[in-house]
Every structure is written in C-alpha cells, then in structure tokens.
Design a protein around this motif. Structure first.
Motif, PDB file in Angstrom:
ATOM      1  N   SER B  31       0.809  -1.220   0.000  1.00 18.28           N
ATOM      2  CA  SER B  31       0.000   0.000   0.000  1.00 18.28           C
ATOM      3  C   SER B  31       0.840   1.268   0.000  1.00 18.28           C
ATOM      4  CB  SER B  31      -0.916   0.003   1.233  1.00 18.28           C
ATOM      5  OG  SER B  31      -0.132  -0.077   2.414  1.00 18.28           O
ATOM      6  N   TYR B  32       2.139   1.126   0.045  1.00 18.79           N
ATOM      7  CA  TYR B  32       3.011   2.297   0.116  1.00 18.79           C
ATOM      8  C   TYR B  32       4.154   2.103  -0.866  1.00 18.79           C
ATOM      9  CZ  TYR B  32       6.248   5.767   1.956  1.00 18.79           C
ATOM     10  OH  TYR B  32       7.099   6.825   2.082  1.00 18.79           O
ATOM     11  N   PHE B  33       4.369   3.122  -1.724  1.00 14.95           N
ATOM     12  CA  PHE B  33       5.306   2.983  -2.831  1.00 14.95           C
ATOM     13  C   PHE B  33       6.223   4.211  -2.888  1.00 14.95           C
ATOM     14  CE2 PHE B  33       2.946  -0.628  -4.325  1.00 14.95           C
ATOM     15  CZ  PHE B  33       1.642  -0.361  -3.932  1.00 14.95           C
ATOM     16  N   PRO B  34       7.382   4.127  -2.244  1.00 18.14           N
ATOM     17  CA  PRO B  34       8.313   5.253  -2.288  1.00 18.14           C
ATOM     18  C   PRO B  34       9.317   5.124  -3.422  1.00 18.14           C
ATOM     19  CG  PRO B  34       9.039   3.664  -0.653  1.00 18.14           C
ATOM     20  CD  PRO B  34       7.785   3.099  -1.285  1.00 18.14           C
ATOM     21  N   TRP B  35       9.909   6.251  -3.778  1.00 13.76           N
ATOM     22  CA  TRP B  35      10.994   6.292  -4.749  1.00 13.76           C
ATOM     23  C   TRP B  35      12.192   6.971  -4.089  1.00 13.76           C
ATOM     24  CZ3 TRP B  35      10.916   4.445  -9.811  1.00 13.76           C
ATOM     25  CH2 TRP B  35       9.673   4.023 -10.287  1.00 13.76           C
ATOM     26  N   TYR B  36      13.378   6.431  -4.392  1.00 16.79           N
ATOM     27  CA  TYR B  36      14.613   6.978  -3.853  1.00 16.79           C
ATOM     28  C   TYR B  36      15.590   7.237  -4.994  1.00 16.79           C
ATOM     29  CZ  TYR B  36      12.816   5.364   0.630  1.00 16.79           C
ATOM     30  OH  TYR B  36      12.031   5.168   1.741  1.00 16.79           O
ATOM     31  N   LYS B  37      16.450   8.209  -4.757  1.00 11.89           N
ATOM     32  CA  LYS B  37      17.451   8.604  -5.756  1.00 11.89           C
ATOM     33  C   LYS B  37      18.831   8.401  -5.161  1.00 11.89           C
ATOM     34  CE  LYS B  37      18.908  12.827  -8.219  1.00 11.89           C
ATOM     35  NZ  LYS B  37      18.643  14.282  -8.380  1.00 11.89           N
ATOM     36  N   GLN B  38      19.727   7.840  -5.952  1.00 16.43           N
ATOM     37  CA  GLN B  38      21.105   7.657  -5.508  1.00 16.43           C
ATOM     38  C   GLN B  38      22.049   8.248  -6.540  1.00 16.43           C
ATOM     39  OE1 GLN B  38      22.594   3.583  -5.079  1.00 16.43           O
ATOM     40  NE2 GLN B  38      23.881   4.236  -3.376  1.00 16.43           N
ATOM     41  N   GLU B  39      22.684   9.357  -6.169  1.00 14.57           N
ATOM     42  CA  GLU B  39      23.681   9.951  -7.048  1.00 14.57           C
ATOM     43  C   GLU B  39      24.983   9.175  -6.937  1.00 14.57           C
ATOM     44  OE1 GLU B  39      23.742  14.074  -6.037  1.00 14.57           O
ATOM     45  OE2 GLU B  39      21.586  14.256  -6.331  1.00 14.57           O
ATOM     46  N   ALA B  40      25.806   9.296  -7.948  1.00 15.01           N
ATOM     47  CA  ALA B  40      27.028   8.498  -8.058  1.00 15.01           C
ATOM     48  C   ALA B  40      27.881   8.597  -6.797  1.00 15.01           C
ATOM     49  CB  ALA B  40      27.831   8.940  -9.267  1.00 15.01           C
ATOM     50  N   GLY B  41      28.177   7.451  -6.211  1.00 16.24           N
ATOM     51  CA  GLY B  41      29.053   7.393  -5.051  1.00 16.24           C
ATOM     52  C   GLY B  41      28.415   7.829  -3.743  1.00 16.24           C
ATOM     53  N   LYS B  42      27.109   8.093  -3.770  1.00 17.64           N
ATOM     54  CA  LYS B  42      26.465   8.609  -2.556  1.00 17.64           C
ATOM     55  C   LYS B  42      25.385   7.664  -2.049  1.00 17.64           C
ATOM     56  CE  LYS B  42      27.392  13.437  -3.547  1.00 17.64           C
ATOM     57  NZ  LYS B  42      26.830  14.801  -3.659  1.00 17.64           N
ATOM     58  N   SER B  43      24.783   8.070  -0.960  1.00 12.93           N
ATOM     59  CA  SER B  43      23.717   7.288  -0.342  1.00 12.93           C
ATOM     60  C   SER B  43      22.395   7.555  -1.067  1.00 12.93           C
ATOM     61  CB  SER B  43      23.611   7.674   1.129  1.00 12.93           C
ATOM     62  OG  SER B  43      22.626   6.915   1.776  1.00 12.93           O
ATOM     63  N   LEU B  44      21.336   6.920  -0.565  1.00 14.30           N
ATOM     64  CA  LEU B  44      20.013   7.130  -1.148  1.00 14.30           C
ATOM     65  C   LEU B  44      19.308   8.283  -0.452  1.00 14.30           C
ATOM     66  CD1 LEU B  44      20.590   4.010  -1.772  1.00 14.30           C
ATOM     67  CD2 LEU B  44      18.102   3.791  -1.826  1.00 14.30           C
ATOM     68  N   HIS B  45      18.477   9.001  -1.190  1.00  6.84           N
ATOM     69  CA  HIS B  45      17.564   9.899  -0.506  1.00  6.84           C
ATOM     70  C   HIS B  45      16.190   9.834  -1.150  1.00  6.84           C
ATOM     71  CE1 HIS B  45      18.992  12.923  -3.531  1.00  6.84           C
ATOM     72  NE2 HIS B  45      17.745  13.287  -3.490  1.00  6.84           N
ATOM     73  N   PHE B  46      15.210  10.054  -0.311  1.00  8.92           N
ATOM     74  CA  PHE B  46      13.809   9.956  -0.699  1.00  8.92           C
ATOM     75  C   PHE B  46      13.457  11.065  -1.672  1.00  8.92           C
ATOM     76  CE2 PHE B  46       9.335   9.267  -0.086  1.00  8.92           C
ATOM     77  CZ  PHE B  46       8.760  10.528  -0.104  1.00  8.92           C
ATOM     78  N   VAL B  47      12.658  10.739  -2.714  1.00  7.86           N
ATOM     79  CA  VAL B  47      12.234  11.787  -3.641  1.00  7.86           C
ATOM     80  C   VAL B  47      10.722  11.994  -3.627  1.00  7.86           C
ATOM     81  CG1 VAL B  47      14.243  11.779  -5.151  1.00  7.86           C
ATOM     82  CG2 VAL B  47      12.413  10.166  -5.606  1.00  7.86           C
ATOM     83  N   ILE B  48       9.956  10.924  -3.634  1.00 12.63           N
ATOM     84  CA  ILE B  48       8.504  11.054  -3.665  1.00 12.63           C
ATOM     85  C   ILE B  48       7.895   9.704  -3.332  1.00 12.63           C
ATOM     86  CG2 ILE B  48       8.278  10.511  -6.133  1.00 12.63           C
ATOM     87  CD1 ILE B  48       6.091  12.728  -6.280  1.00 12.63           C
ATOM     88  N   ASP B  49       6.662   9.710  -2.881  1.00 15.96           N
ATOM     89  CA  ASP B  49       5.988   8.438  -2.606  1.00 15.96           C
ATOM     90  C   ASP B  49       4.524   8.548  -2.999  1.00 15.96           C
ATOM     91  OD1 ASP B  49       5.748   8.995   1.030  1.00 15.96           O
ATOM     92  OD2 ASP B  49       4.835  10.051  -0.660  1.00 15.96           O
TER      93      ASP B  49
END
Lengths: 114, 112
Positions: B31-49
């Motif tokens: 019931s919950y669908f998040p998206w995360y972004k990972q730039e080169a060499g870095k960690s993930l961060h949340f973008v939208i859900d």
C-alpha cells in the motif's frame, strides 16, 4: 532537525577479521531503524530492522548480526568477515508509525574485504 | 513474498525531455510505494511516494502514478536536468511490514 551519522566512513579489512559498524540518529526519539547492504552494481538488500531498543529482526542471513543498545544507536557486526561482505552499508531511519513511512538514509560505510 | 520489478535498467534522455521509470509489484497487500534517488558514489535519498488511496501524486517536476489493478506504478520526471542523472529505486511495502521490497534500480542519464 534529525540527523543520521554512520561510522566509519570506509574500512579495509582482512578476511576473517571482526567488524563493527555504527549508526546514530539525533533529533528523533524511538525511530524505526534499518540496515541495508548494497553490492557493487547497485542491488539493495535489507539486512535488519528494529522498531524498539533491544529488539532486532533479521531479514537475511549473511553471517552478520545487529544490535540496538540505545534508542538512537544501531550496530552491525560480525566476528569473521568474508570476501562477500564487501560493499556499501547503509543505515536508515523512519518515523515510528509503521512500515509505510519514507526512510532517511545515512551517508553509508564502504567496506572492502581483502 | 513481495517482488518488485523495475523495468528499465538504464534510461538515457536529452535535457529538457521527460523520463518515465516503471515498476510492477506482486503483493496486493502493498500500500506504500516510495521512490529513492542515488547519485554516483552517494547514499540514497527519498524523492517522492504514493499511497494506495490515491492514483496520482505530483511534486514539482515529479509525478508518481499508481495503477492498483495492473499492480504498476511509475515515476515521471518532466523537463529533465543534468542533475537528475542518478540511479532511481522504486519500493513497495505496507503499514505492518518493515521489510520494503526494492527494485533493482534504473540508471537515468540526462545528456546536456
């Protein structure tokens, strides 16, 4: 504001040696905490999660263990490293209202096992 | 258990074009669908859900669509910029499940 800190930033360790990685969250009480491992190539694998102090659930068996000794601290460890443990270890936290919450990731620890 | 398939492993677009990344899931309980972004060499961060009680959510240049019938959700990025270049991960979970299932990631490259 909440902050998440992971230590160390990077480690180079020998096969068979012990490992301890740490994660601390400031500014949020009783967060849900998560450990992830990311292999080279990008696939993300959840390792553990914890919703309260002293309670840790294992998601996959990779000869690793985790503990939550304090509300704001999550520790990942093993007594004997394998080559396959190399990768990027990410700690994350989320608000404590359930599993359906966005996760906030730490900067990660890069581990190389030789 | 839940399986999430992220259909595009790589996506290349020109700056200013739109990009779409598609994911499908198997568990109707998700019931919950998040998206995360990972730039080169870095960690993930949340973008939208998006949650299952809506079928569309927009935040600036990002829109997420959810088709519960087809068990499919997608991330739409309009007016792409070089700084959108990253790996994007979709995920699926539910309220009582602390084990989100992630897709394998889509590497988006935005060419100037």
């Amino acid at each position: 504001a909440q902050t998440i800190h992971q230590w160390p930033v990077a480690e180079i360790k020998a096969v068979g040696s012990p490992l301890s990685l740490g994660c601390t969250i400031k500014g949020k009480s009783s967060p849900n905490l998560y450990w992830y491992w990311q292999a080279t190539g990008g696939t993300l694998q959840q390792l553990f999660y914890s919703i309260t102090v002293g309670q840790v659930e294992s998601v996959v068996q990779l000869n690793l263990s985790a503990s939550r000794p304090k509300d704001d601290q999550f520790i990942l460890s093993t007594e004997k490293l394998l080559l396959s443990h190399s990768g990027f270890y990410l700690c994350a936290w989320s608000f404590d209202w359930g599993g359906d919450a966005e996760q906030f990731f730490g900067p990660g620890t890069r581990l190389t096992v030789l | 258990g839940e399986k999430v398939e992220q259909h595009e492993s790589t996506l290349s677009v020109r700056e200013g074009d739109s990009a779409v990344i598609n994911c499908t899931y198997t568990d109707t309980a998700s019931s919950y669908f998040p998206w995360y972004k990972q730039e080169a060499g870095k960690s993930l961060h949340f973008v939208i859900d998006i949650r299952s009680n809506v079928d569309r959510k927009q935040s600036q240049r990002l829109t997420v669509l959810l088709d519960k019938k087809a068990k499919r959700f997608s991330l739409h990025i309009t007016a792409t910029q070089p700084e959108d270049s990253a790996i994007y991960f979709c995920a699926a979970t539910s309220g009582g499940n602390y084990k989100p299932t992630f897709g394998k990631g889509t590497s988006l490259v935005v060419h100037p």
